[in-house]
Design a protein around this motif. Structure first.
Motif, mmCIF file in Angstrom:
data_model
loop_
_atom_site.group_PDB
_atom_site.id
_atom_site.type_symbol
_atom_site.label_atom_id
_atom_site.label_comp_id
_atom_site.label_asym_id
_atom_site.label_seq_id
_atom_site.Cartn_x
_atom_site.Cartn_y
_atom_site.Cartn_z
ATOM 1 N N GLY A 228 15.797 4.374 28.203
ATOM 2 C CA GLY A 228 15.956 3.318 27.210
ATOM 3 C C GLY A 228 15.112 3.664 26.002
ATOM 4 N N VAL A 229 14.674 2.636 25.300
ATOM 5 C CA VAL A 229 13.836 2.869 24.121
ATOM 6 C C VAL A 229 12.481 3.426 24.553
ATOM 7 N N ASN A 230 12.050 4.483 23.895
ATOM 8 C CA ASN A 230 10.737 5.073 24.151
ATOM 9 C C ASN A 230 9.801 4.598 23.037
ATOM 10 N N GLU A 231 9.020 3.575 23.347
ATOM 11 C CA GLU A 231 8.168 2.980 22.317
ATOM 12 C C GLU A 231 7.101 3.946 21.828
ATOM 13 N N ARG A 232 6.603 4.774 22.710
ATOM 14 C CA ARG A 232 5.613 5.771 22.288
ATOM 15 C C ARG A 232 6.228 6.718 21.258
ATOM 16 N N GLU A 233 7.478 7.112 21.464
ATOM 17 C CA GLU A 233 8.142 8.009 20.507
ATOM 18 C C GLU A 233 8.276 7.347 19.145
ATOM 19 N N ILE A 234 8.679 6.070 19.147
ATOM 20 C CA ILE A 234 8.795 5.365 17.870
ATOM 21 C C ILE A 234 7.433 5.255 17.191
ATOM 22 N N GLY A 235 6.400 4.970 17.977
ATOM 23 C CA GLY A 235 5.062 4.880 17.400
ATOM 24 C C GLY A 235 4.619 6.177 16.762
ATOM 25 N N LEU A 236 4.885 7.293 17.411
ATOM 26 C CA LEU A 236 4.519 8.591 16.843
ATOM 27 C C LEU A 236 5.379 8.921 15.629
ATOM 28 N N LEU A 237 6.649 8.582 15.689
ATOM 29 C CA LEU A 237 7.516 8.806 14.535
ATOM 30 C C LEU A 237 7.016 8.016 13.333
ATOM 31 N N GLY A 238 6.415 6.855 13.606
ATOM 32 C CA GLY A 238 5.851 6.052 12.535
ATOM 33 C C GLY A 238 4.644 6.677 11.858
ATOM 34 N N ARG A 239 4.092 7.733 12.439
ATOM 35 C CA ARG A 239 3.017 8.464 11.768
ATOM 36 C C ARG A 239 3.561 9.426 10.725
ATOM 37 N N VAL A 240 4.882 9.541 10.667
ATOM 38 C CA VAL A 240 5.529 10.412 9.677
ATOM 39 C C VAL A 240 6.426 9.606 8.731
ATOM 40 N N LEU A 241 7.120 8.587 9.264
ATOM 41 C CA LEU A 241 8.101 7.829 8.495
ATOM 42 C C LEU A 241 7.781 6.335 8.548
ATOM 43 N N GLU A 242 8.283 5.601 7.540
ATOM 44 C CA GLU A 242 8.182 4.149 7.560
ATOM 45 C C GLU A 242 9.334 3.574 6.760
ATOM 46 N N GLY A 243 9.474 2.250 6.822
ATOM 47 C CA GLY A 243 10.498 1.571 6.035
ATOM 48 C C GLY A 243 11.900 2.042 6.376
ATOM 49 N N GLU A 244 12.735 2.153 5.349
ATOM 50 C CA GLU A 244 14.129 2.531 5.554
ATOM 51 C C GLU A 244 14.249 3.918 6.182
ATOM 52 N N SER A 245 13.341 4.819 5.852
ATOM 53 C CA SER A 245 13.401 6.160 6.430
ATOM 54 C C SER A 245 13.223 6.116 7.943
ATOM 55 N N LEU A 246 12.340 5.265 8.423
ATOM 56 C CA LEU A 246 12.133 5.114 9.860
ATOM 57 C C LEU A 246 13.367 4.514 10.520
ATOM 58 N N LEU A 247 13.947 3.487 9.902
ATOM 59 C CA LEU A 247 15.131 2.865 10.479
ATOM 60 C C LEU A 247 16.287 3.857 10.536
ATOM 61 N N ARG A 248 16.461 4.659 9.494
ATOM 62 C CA ARG A 248 17.535 5.663 9.506
ATOM 63 C C ARG A 248 17.315 6.691 10.601
ATOM 64 N N ALA A 249 16.063 7.009 10.897
ATOM 65 C CA ALA A 249 15.757 8.017 11.904
ATOM 66 C C ALA A 249 16.048 7.525 13.317
ATOM 67 N N VAL A 250 15.860 6.235 13.559
ATOM 68 C CA VAL A 250 15.935 5.696 14.917
ATOM 69 C C VAL A 250 17.284 5.056 15.221
ATOM 70 N N LEU A 251 17.928 4.489 14.208
ATOM 71 C CA LEU A 251 19.102 3.648 14.441
ATOM 72 C C LEU A 251 20.391 4.327 13.985
ATOM 73 N N ALA A 252 21.496 3.799 14.481
ATOM 74 C CA ALA A 252 22.821 4.249 14.055
ATOM 75 C C ALA A 252 23.037 3.879 12.585
ATOM 76 N N PRO A 253 24.123 4.356 11.974
ATOM 77 C CA PRO A 253 24.396 4.008 10.573
ATOM 78 C C PRO A 253 24.506 2.506 10.368
ATOM 79 N N PRO A 254 24.237 2.040 9.142
ATOM 80 C CA PRO A 254 24.238 0.594 8.879
ATOM 81 C C PRO A 254 25.551 -0.096 9.216
ATOM 82 N N SER A 255 26.655 0.629 9.183
ATOM 83 C CA SER A 255 27.955 0.012 9.474
ATOM 84 C C SER A 255 28.118 -0.343 10.947
ATOM 85 N N ALA A 256 27.222 0.172 11.795
ATOM 86 C CA ALA A 256 27.361 -0.022 13.247
ATOM 87 C C ALA A 256 26.431 -1.120 13.757
#
Length: 292
Positions: A228-256
């Protein structure tokens, strides 16, 4: 929900690097993960996963690891024999790519792992050329000194792990900006992993600053990773990305759009983790639409 509580909708989570043969994949059913990319398994099994996936989850698969005779992951206890295809020549590369395309694979997985036999440059380039001619991207496990650079210079499209065994020079990073890199930071947790993690984070920061694309992936099945969701992975990804860039990295396209939560749109990794904990499936998103 209490009156006045904001409610927001977002697409579901896409995990760009999993190994469904190593986990109880039915645990994904109805979760906030709506798409997974299996990056190395027996293609006959992978076809069945995609045809009958966990409820609400789209499964895409790459098929086998393409590697040199005796190369990684040959002989690993977790890897079925049919999950590994040995490529000894450019002609064999063409045949292997044709088989993946015919079997419905979405990408060609290549393994370059130092300390074990490696694909020679002409075979590596043949795999890339044949894949691109077939309309398939090349996704590479690159481990060890010089292997990420080889993948980059051969024209591969994706590194399935952010490089962690060495710090890449600026000149190499600059040649990689056409690529996508998959995070998999959390696999470096544990004894002795901190140096690899910090190298990976540094490489990711340089790559993103240079214009490269970084996406969320967990290598689910590699050790005790959550299904399922790996919260540790998201937390570490947040050390590189934030805001819309983070959402684009983790989530499907906005149309979905698939999820809703009684919270405002997240801006940071902790916000996103909290949002996903509170999220539920939208009533019309119990099944993932193909091709989103």
């Amino acid at each position: 929900m209490p009156e006045g509580t904001p409610s927001t909708m977002l697409p579901g989570v896409v995990d760009h690097h999993v190994h469904l043969g190593l986990v109880d994949r039915e645990l994904l059913a109805g979760s906030t993960v709506t798409e997974v990319h299996d990056l190395g398994w027996d293609p006959r099994e992978a076809v069945t996963w995609a045809a009958a996936p966990p409820s609400g989850v789209r499964v895409r698969y790459a098929g086998p690891f393409h590697t040199a005779p005796g190369g990684y992951p040959t002989g690993r206890s977790w890897a079925p024999a049919a999950a590994v295809r040995h490529i000894a020549s450019p002609r064999a590369a063409a045949e292997a790519v044709a088989d993946v395309a015919a079997g419905g694979g979405f990408a060609i997985k290549v393994a370059l792992h130092s300390g074990l036999p490696l694909l020679p440059d002409d075979v590596l380039r043949a795999l890339v050329a044949e894949a691109h001619a077939a309309g398939l991207p090349v996704v590479v496990h690159a481990e060890g000194a010089g292997q990420a650079e080889r993948a980059i210079d051969a024209g591969a499209d994706t590194l399935v792990h952010v490089p962690w065994t060495e710090t890449l020079p600026d000149a190499v990073i600059a040649r990689a900006t056409h690529m996508t890199w998959i995070s998999t930071f959390a696999i470096h947790d544990g004894p002795g992993g901190s140096f690899g993690l910090e190298r990976a984070l540094d490489n990711a920061r340089m790559f993103v600053a240079a214009g490269g694309t970084l996406v969320y992936g967990t290598d689910m099945g590699n050790g005790p990773t959550p299904v399922g969701v790996n919260e540790r992975e998201i937390g570490l990804l947040g050390r590189v990305l934030e805001g819309e860039s983070l959402l684009r990295a983790v989530l499907a396209p906005p149309s979905a759009l698939a999820l809703t939560a009684p919270l405002p749109l997240p801006e940071t990794a902790p916000d996103l983790i909290t949002w996903l904990r509170a999220a539920t499936r939208l009533p019309d998103a119990t099944e993932t639409e193909p091709g989103h």
